[in-house]
Design a protein around this motif. Structure first.
Motif, PDB file in Angstrom:
ATOM      1  N   UNK A 171       3.527   4.423   4.052  1.00  0.00           N
ATOM      2  CA  UNK A 171       2.598   5.462   4.487  1.00  0.00           C
ATOM      3  C   UNK A 171       2.981   5.874   5.897  1.00  0.00           C
ATOM      4  N   UNK A 172       2.458   6.995   6.336  1.00  0.00           N
ATOM      5  CA  UNK A 172       2.833   7.552   7.632  1.00  0.00           C
ATOM      6  C   UNK A 172       2.260   6.752   8.803  1.00  0.00           C
ATOM      7  N   UNK A 187       5.259  -4.822   7.334  1.00  0.00           N
ATOM      8  CA  UNK A 187       6.363  -3.868   7.259  1.00  0.00           C
ATOM      9  C   UNK A 187       5.756  -2.473   7.155  1.00  0.00           C
ATOM     10  N   UNK A 188       6.194  -1.558   8.049  1.00  0.00           N
ATOM     11  CA  UNK A 188       5.579  -0.233   8.079  1.00  0.00           C
ATOM     12  C   UNK A 188       6.545   0.784   8.653  1.00  0.00           C
ATOM     13  N   UNK A 189       6.161   2.055   8.571  1.00  0.00           N
ATOM     14  CA  UNK A 189       6.949   3.148   9.126  1.00  0.00           C
ATOM     15  C   UNK A 189       6.395   3.557  10.480  1.00  0.00           C
ATOM     16  N   UNK A 190       7.299   3.964  11.374  1.00  0.00           N
ATOM     17  CA  UNK A 190       6.878   4.408  12.694  1.00  0.00           C
ATOM     18  C   UNK A 190       6.461   5.875  12.689  1.00  0.00           C
ATOM     19  N   UNK A 248       0.847  -1.199   0.000  1.00  0.00           N
ATOM     20  CA  UNK A 248       0.000   0.000   0.000  1.00  0.00           C
ATOM     21  C   UNK A 248       0.878   1.243   0.000  1.00  0.00           C
ATOM     22  N   UNK A 249       0.600   2.178  -0.903  1.00  0.00           N
ATOM     23  CA  UNK A 249       1.290   3.463  -0.956  1.00  0.00           C
ATOM     24  C   UNK A 249       0.244   4.563  -0.867  1.00  0.00           C
ATOM     25  N   UNK A 265      10.936   0.977   6.691  1.00  0.00           N
ATOM     26  CA  UNK A 265      10.216   0.318   5.622  1.00  0.00           C
ATOM     27  C   UNK A 265      10.912  -0.967   5.192  1.00  0.00           C
ATOM     28  N   UNK A 266      12.215  -0.968   5.181  1.00  0.00           N
ATOM     29  CA  UNK A 266      12.927  -2.108   4.661  1.00  0.00           C
ATOM     30  C   UNK A 266      12.988  -3.283   5.631  1.00  0.00           C
TER      31      UNK A 266
END
Length: 360
Positions: free
Chosen positions: A304-305, A337-340, A257-258, A355-356
């Protein structure tokens, strides 16, 4: 595929301790031949949290809120190498005494067997969860930059699905089916999603992809076998109905998802697009979790944020259910997998790291 050696560490706060930053560190899973370890530590968590907040803050916001007493060379700026120093500090506080000996032994066993080593960190404290462990920097390099050593945050819930009964992945000869969702509602900040998708497709469909693990001197001779065989389907600007139909009809194993997302009391929110208005149509993390589990999604990736953001709340209860990662893992999605933090100019390098390598 090579066998992955596991090195799992549980980190539990010692509630009866005089110091609130006292923790019990214990190895839970290690390879045969690696000694188990247990140690008690006192960590400078509040300092780490302050440094993390400064690293993740938007550069303009840092400039506006910085104190003049910090000096002209630091006002509104992060000191050069701050992320590196924080990563080194986290690493040396994590691996000390018996735990360091056990970790070094695990690395030796993995290298001798030419197998990748996965470090799993299991947190039972929201303050530690807010720290950027993806910045861990060992004696000679960042852990999250290679494939011979990878980092994974662990969450365990009573509702997790047993993988033995989860719909199986396709055979190696069959393509891995990936649903790529691009969502940019008209009432949200514009994102460079077209460029991202073009880059993603180019990289994944490269006729001669280079594997980091094959180029690692630590694992010379280890091969991942054939390049990944991927079948990408692009779903642009979907609403809830379109996303549900695509997942139910496509037999996908992975979701990428972007777009936009945020934390909420319903397991985070995913921002989709209302087909009538072009404006934001929310999909809660709880609803998304059920949708992904029911349709056999093994891995969900969110560019995504705040998909993995842990809010700073004094009450420990409830911190596990407020972002997309924990909502999905709690329901039974095997890996996320996600961003904090938020995605912005000041957080590009931190966000890329998360992300990685942030597998859940």
């Amino acid at each position: 595929m090579p066998v992955i050696q596991e090195f799992q560490v549980s980190i539990t706060p010692l509630r009866g301790s005089v110091n609130q930053d006292s923790y019990l560190l214990r190895t839970e899973t290690v390879a045969k031949g690696v000694p188990l370890a247990e140690t008690q530590v006192v960590w400078p968590v509040e300092r780490w949290l302050r440094e993390t907040a400064q690293l993740a803050q938007d550069p303009l916001q840092r400039l506006l809120t910085a104190s003049a007493s910090e000096g002209p060379e630091l006002t509104g700026l992060v000191r050069p190498g701050a992320a590196l120093r924080l990563g080194q500090d986290l690493y040396h506080h994590l691996f000390q005494d018996q735990l360091r000996d056990s970790w070094l032994a695990a690395q030796g066993v993995a290298q001798n067997r030419q197998q990748p080593l996965r470090l799993r960190l299991e947190f039972k404290d929201s303050r530690l969860q807010r720290l950027p462990w993806e910045l861990l920097y060992g004696d000679d390099r960042p852990l999250a930059k290679g494939m011979d050593v990878t980092l994974c945050r662990c969450f365990y819930t009573q509702n997790a699905v047993n993988l033995a009964v989860f719909p199986p992945l396709a055979e190696a000869t069959e393509p891995l089916k990936v649903l790529v969702v691009v969502s940019a509602p008209e009432d949200q900040e514009r994102l460079a999603l077209s460029r991202e998708i073009t880059y993603l497709q180019t990289e994944l469909r490269s006729s001669n992809p280079v594997s980091p693990i094959q180029n690692s001197p630590r694992l010379a001779g280890l091969s991942l076998g054939q390049p990944l065989n991927l079948d990408l389907t692009l779903l642009a600007q979907p609403g809830r109905t379109e996303l549900v139909q695509a997942l139910e009809q496509g037999d996908f194993q992975m979701l990428h998802y972007a777009g936009h997302s945020d934390v909420s009391e319903t397991g985070g929110d995913l921002f989709l697009v209302n087909p009538q208005t072009g404006l934001t149509e929310m999909l809660s993390g709880e609803d998304l979790a059920g949708l992904l589990v029911n349709n056999g999604i093994w891995l969900a990736v969110f560019n995504s944020c705040r998909g993995a953001y842990t809010p700073a709340i004094p009450d420990q209860g409830g911190w596990r259910e407020q972002n997309l990662v924990q909502a999905l893992v709690g329901r039974g999605v095997p890996a996320v997998i996600a961003m904090a933090e938020e995605m912005g100019l000041g957080e590009v390098e931190i966000a890329r790291s998360g992300t990685e390598v942030l597998e859940i």
